[in-house]
Structure formats: structure tokens, C-alpha cells
Design a protein around this motif. Structure first.
Motif: not given
Length: 148
Positions: A46-53, A59-73
Motif C-alpha cells: 500500500a505504501e509502495k503503490v501510494a508513493h511510487l513515482r 518537465e515530463g519526467k516520472m517524478n510524482r506519485s499517486l498521492v502527489d497527483v490526487g489520483g484514484e485506485v
């Protein structure tokens, strides 16, 4: 415990013609549980999925997590992730957890994500489900709580 994570623009799951879960942006997570899994595995993933960047920054780089972007699961139970296809032509599912144990850990996984402020939609545990998604990227990762 093993999850397949797919970055998605939109996704839904239908059971017997009825939509049981739907997200607009985030991750589709297929969740497989083996008989050796514990609540510690649930918390780790759960920690890994929530914070995986795996979401782009400005800048178009994979650098944000699900939490950062306010995404859903959209979380889907998936015992077939533990299908062993090395021998014969029919998968062996002996490594998949028994349904009662798997359901408890699957629900704990979903609750652990919700506790992090993530909206979680689901299918129906043990049901035949139709999953639709638009895999964005495409980005698909397999994450396990233990080394093989």
C-alpha cells in the motif's frame, strides 16, 4: 503478495452487467495474494503503490506519485497472478491464498490505501469481472512484497 500496477486515464469494472467501480485518473491495481502473505506485506505494498513515482511532473519526467497527483485506485482481486504455468498447459493455482484469507488481506490493502487519503474503487471479490481501462503511457509495473 503481488500487484500489477497500470497507470490509467480512466477505468471501470463491471460485474453481471453492473459497474461496481470506476475511476477517472490514477492506477488500476490487480492484487494477488499467496498463502504466506501477512498484514506487513499489505502495508508495504500500500505504501509502495501510494508513493511510487510514475506520474509526470511539469518537465515530463516520472517524478510524482499517486498521492502527489490526487489520483484514484481501481483495485481488482486477481488470484491468477499466482498461476504457475511452468508445467503442462493448465495453470496451477496452489500458491494463491485460500479465499477467506485472501479476501481479508485484499480488503486490508484497500483500507490501507484509503487511510492515505486515496479514493479506492473495487470489483467484487471472487466474482467474474470485466475490467476496462485506458493504460496511459502505457505504464505497467509488477511489484512484489517478497523476493522470489
Amino acid at each position: 503478495m503481488k500487484v500489477v500496477v497500470q497507470r490509467s486515464k480512466q477505468a471501470s469494472v463491471t460485474v453481471e452487467g453492473r459497474v461496481t467501480g470506476e475511476i477517472s485518473f490514477g492506477l488500476v491495481v490487480l492484487v494477488g495474494i499467496t498463502h504466506e502473505d501477512t498484514i506487513q506485506d499489505v502495508q508495504f505494498l500500500a505504501e509502495k503503490v501510494a508513493h511510487l513515482r510514475i506520474f509526470e511532473d511539469e518537465e515530463g519526467k516520472m517524478n510524482r506519485s499517486l498521492v502527489d497527483v490526487g489520483g484514484e485506485v481501481l483495485s481488482i482481486s486477481q488470484f491468477t497472478l499466482y498461476g504457475d504455468c511452468r508445467k503442462g498447459r493448465r495453470p496451477n493455482f496452489m500458491q494463491a491464498a485460500k479465499p477467506d484469507e485472501a479476501k481479508m488481506l485484499y480488503e486490508a490493502f484497500n483500507e490501507a490505501l484509503r487511510a492515505k487519503g486515496i479514493k479506492v474503487e473495487t470489483g467484487v471479490f471472487g466474482a467474474m469481472m470485466d475490467v476496462k481501462l485506458t493504460n496511459h503511457g502505457p505504464v505497467t509495473l509488477i511489484i512484489e512484497s517478497k523476493e522470489n
